[in-house]
Every structure is written in C-alpha cells, then in structure tokens.
Scaffold this motif. Sequence first.
Motif, PDB file in Angstrom:
ATOM      1  N   THR A   1     -40.094  62.472  68.350  1.00 53.31           N
ATOM      2  CA  THR A   1     -39.515  61.966  69.593  1.00 53.31           C
ATOM      3  C   THR A   1     -38.948  63.138  70.404  1.00 53.31           C
ATOM      4  N   GLU A   2     -38.421  62.814  71.568  1.00 49.59           N
ATOM      5  CA  GLU A   2     -37.731  63.839  72.373  1.00 49.59           C
ATOM      6  C   GLU A   2     -36.590  64.466  71.576  1.00 49.59           C
ATOM      7  N   ARG A   3     -35.951  63.649  70.787  1.00 50.19           N
ATOM      8  CA  ARG A   3     -34.853  64.111  69.940  1.00 50.19           C
ATOM      9  C   ARG A   3     -35.349  65.176  68.945  1.00 50.19           C
ATOM     10  N   THR A   4     -36.551  64.953  68.413  1.00 50.48           N
ATOM     11  CA  THR A   4     -37.150  65.910  67.485  1.00 50.48           C
ATOM     12  C   THR A   4     -37.422  67.239  68.174  1.00 50.48           C
ATOM     13  N   PHE A   5     -38.014  67.161  69.355  1.00 49.69           N
ATOM     14  CA  PHE A   5     -38.329  68.381  70.089  1.00 49.69           C
ATOM     15  C   PHE A   5     -37.067  69.128  70.518  1.00 49.69           C
ATOM     16  N   ALA A   6     -36.009  68.373  70.822  1.00 52.30           N
ATOM     17  CA  ALA A   6     -34.748  69.016  71.202  1.00 52.30           C
ATOM     18  C   ALA A   6     -34.199  69.829  70.026  1.00 52.30           C
ATOM     19  N   ALA A   7     -34.269  69.247  68.818  1.00 57.41           N
ATOM     20  CA  ALA A   7     -33.808  69.966  67.629  1.00 57.41           C
ATOM     21  C   ALA A   7     -34.677  71.189  67.378  1.00 57.41           C
ATOM     22  N   ALA A   8     -35.987  71.001  67.445  1.00 59.30           N
ATOM     23  CA  ALA A   8     -36.908  72.111  67.201  1.00 59.30           C
ATOM     24  C   ALA A   8     -36.716  73.219  68.232  1.00 59.30           C
ATOM     25  N   SER A   9     -36.496  72.840  69.470  1.00 60.39           N
ATOM     26  CA  SER A   9     -36.299  73.826  70.536  1.00 60.39           C
ATOM     27  C   SER A   9     -35.089  74.700  70.263  1.00 60.39           C
ATOM     28  N   ALA A  10     -34.024  74.086  69.786  1.00 60.30           N
ATOM     29  CA  ALA A  10     -32.820  74.859  69.470  1.00 60.30           C
ATOM     30  C   ALA A  10     -33.040  75.755  68.260  1.00 60.30           C
ATOM     31  N   LEU A  11     -33.764  75.253  67.273  1.00 61.16           N
ATOM     32  CA  LEU A  11     -33.962  76.015  66.046  1.00 61.16           C
ATOM     33  C   LEU A  11     -34.853  77.237  66.252  1.00 61.16           C
ATOM     34  N   VAL A  12     -35.884  77.108  67.086  1.00 64.14           N
ATOM     35  CA  VAL A  12     -36.811  78.237  67.259  1.00 64.14           C
ATOM     36  C   VAL A  12     -36.204  79.388  68.056  1.00 64.14           C
ATOM     37  N   LYS A  13     -35.028  79.169  68.603  1.00 60.35           N
ATOM     38  CA  LYS A  13     -34.337  80.273  69.283  1.00 60.35           C
ATOM     39  C   LYS A  13     -33.758  81.270  68.279  1.00 60.35           C
ATOM     40  N   LYS A  14     -33.676  80.844  67.030  1.00 58.54           N
ATOM     41  CA  LYS A  14     -33.167  81.741  65.987  1.00 58.54           C
ATOM     42  C   LYS A  14     -34.279  82.681  65.524  1.00 58.54           C
ATOM     43  N   ASN A  15     -33.887  83.682  64.774  1.00 59.14           N
ATOM     44  CA  ASN A  15     -34.811  84.742  64.389  1.00 59.14           C
ATOM     45  C   ASN A  15     -35.413  84.477  63.013  1.00 59.14           C
ATOM     46  N   PHE A  16     -36.573  83.816  62.981  1.00 56.69           N
ATOM     47  CA  PHE A  16     -37.345  83.675  61.751  1.00 56.69           C
ATOM     48  C   PHE A  16     -38.817  83.616  62.136  1.00 56.69           C
ATOM     49  N   SER A  17     -39.691  83.917  61.212  1.00 50.18           N
ATOM     50  CA  SER A  17     -41.118  84.028  61.484  1.00 50.18           C
ATOM     51  C   SER A  17     -41.820  82.686  61.337  1.00 50.18           C
ATOM     52  N   PHE A  18     -42.284  82.105  62.457  1.00 49.70           N
ATOM     53  CA  PHE A  18     -43.033  80.856  62.395  1.00 49.70           C
ATOM     54  C   PHE A  18     -44.341  81.076  61.632  1.00 49.70           C
ATOM     55  N   THR A  19     -44.989  82.206  61.885  1.00 47.05           N
ATOM     56  CA  THR A  19     -46.278  82.491  61.253  1.00 47.05           C
ATOM     57  C   THR A  19     -46.147  82.537  59.739  1.00 47.05           C
ATOM     58  N   GLU A  20     -45.148  83.251  59.266  1.00 46.87           N
ATOM     59  CA  GLU A  20     -44.936  83.350  57.822  1.00 46.87           C
ATOM     60  C   GLU A  20     -44.617  81.991  57.219  1.00 46.87           C
TER      61      GLU A  20
END
Length: 311
Positions: free
Chosen positions: A165-184
């Motif tokens: 949901t939009e709620r899910t994307f809002a959480a994901a959007s905030a989390l991806v601002k942190k420094n970790f490797s999506f690819t890994e």
Amino acid sequence: MKDQIVKDIHEFETIIIHRHVRPDPDAIGSQCGLAEAIKAGYPEKKVYVVGEIPESLEYLHKMDQIKDEIYQEALVIVCDTANTERVDDVRYNTGKKVIKIDHHPNIEPYGDVLWVDTTASSTSELIYELVDTSNGKLIITDEVARLLYSGIIGDTGRFLFPSTTERTFAAASALVKKNFSFTELFDKMYETSIDMAHLNGYVLQNFSLTEEGVGHINITKELMKEYGVTSEQASLAVSSLGNIKGIKAWVIFLEEENVIRVRLRSKGPAINDVAAKFNGGGHPLASGARVSSWEEAEEVVKELKRVCQQF
C-alpha cells in the motif's frame, strides 16, 4: 498501543525478542530490526534475539544464546507470530511481561499487550512505524533500515503482492535513505543453489493443474534426498508456480518424518480458511498447514478446488 509498547521498552532493562519457527525475512527483519533500534536508543539495556535460524538467513542477523534465568525480570516481545504454537523458543511465556506485534489475523490473542494490524504488509512495516513514532527513543540506524527493508521486501514479494500500500511505500522510502546496499541484500535474498534450481525445474515439469485452477505437487522425503535439499529449503519451491498461466491457487506438500508440511499460495481466492481446516493458518493469499497422510493431502486439494470454483 504503540505508545504503550514504547513505554514498556523504556521501563524494562532486559528485553528478549522472539518470532516464529521456520522464519522468513519478515520474521527475522522485524525481530532483529526492533532489537537494533532499541539498542541504538538505549545502549545500556540488555537486548536479546532468540530462536533457530536457517543457514539461508544467517546473512541477516545472528541469534543470541541465553540462560533461562534472564527471562525472570524481562520484557518479552514476540514478532510476526499469530499463535503460541509457532513461537520459536517456548521460554517466551516465562518473562515478566509479553507483547505481541503481528500483522497476521489474530486467531489466538496472547500476551499482556497486543498490537495486531492485518492491514500492514508485514510486521517489519509495523516496527518501522513503532520506531518512527517513538519520539527518538528508538532509532533507525543503517542496520535497522537494512533489516526492516528486507522484511518488507520479503513479505510483499518486492512490492508485487496486494498487501503493498501507500503506507508500505512510505516506510520503504524512509528506509532506503539509510546507508545499506540494496544490491547485496537482493543478491542474498534471491540467490538459489544449484540443488534448489534443479528442484524448481522438477516442480515446473511435474506439477498438476486442475480445471479449477489449482496447482499441486507432492515432494517426498526420497525426492528431497535425491536433490540434496532439506524440507525447509524445498518449501521455497512454492514460489516457482506463481507465474503459471491459468493458476489461481497452488500448494506443495513436503513429506517429513511424522508430518506432511503444506505450503499454500493464491492469486485471489482466500486460502487461509483452508489452511485453518488443516492445522494451520496465515494470510488470505499465503498460508501454511500440516496433514498426516497423502490421503489428507488430497482433501486439501479438494478444498482448494472448491474455493477456486467459488472465486
């Protein structure tokens, strides 16, 4: 309810976090993401995560080994677990206070404080909201973000499932601002061993599809031995049938020593009621159960035919 949970976390010096047996990324992500968020906000607290972890998920976090007496004055939090039978490590109920945080249907209310929200995509999404609204008492570090993001990705199928949901994307959007490797992270989450690739090939070549749109296949102990995989590993083969044209719901049966594990998935028909009839439960589109014989497994297929026909 979130305020109460944060208050309890603030008041207890020892906190032990559990989740369900046979964990998936959301179980580990929510459990360990919450633990790391508490540690970041309260470095002086003793925070533990317990339970058996499969080799395939060891990249996410390491579990703690603790003595029974640690539970005596502890706050216990159980994440992503609908019923007490599925809690990994039965000592959860020996703590001073128990909190349940979950997004599955609340078929068995347990604990002193319950926060169950079936509209959330995952328990990791709930943990993000708990941390985000804690007024800085709990902290989203890079590691917390990696863990919670993995849980959200796992339970939404990379945002493809209807629970997104939009709620899910809002959480994901905030989390991806942190420094970790999506690819890994993705590489670890979706890599497949040669043995599992071969088993997936077997499943695709040998499953049956009924005229009602039910896909099903039996995976015996002998077959798992032949392909060199455990029951836990073989259960991942359930995802291989999801893109078959004409399939509405599907099930794989996994033979173990004294039980046959049942893994159910659906593209629309609700299957959690079917699971409940066979010692299980879960989400409308993803559930698990267990039966005691191949004859009983045939009854599961019949029930799936019925719900698909009515859909």
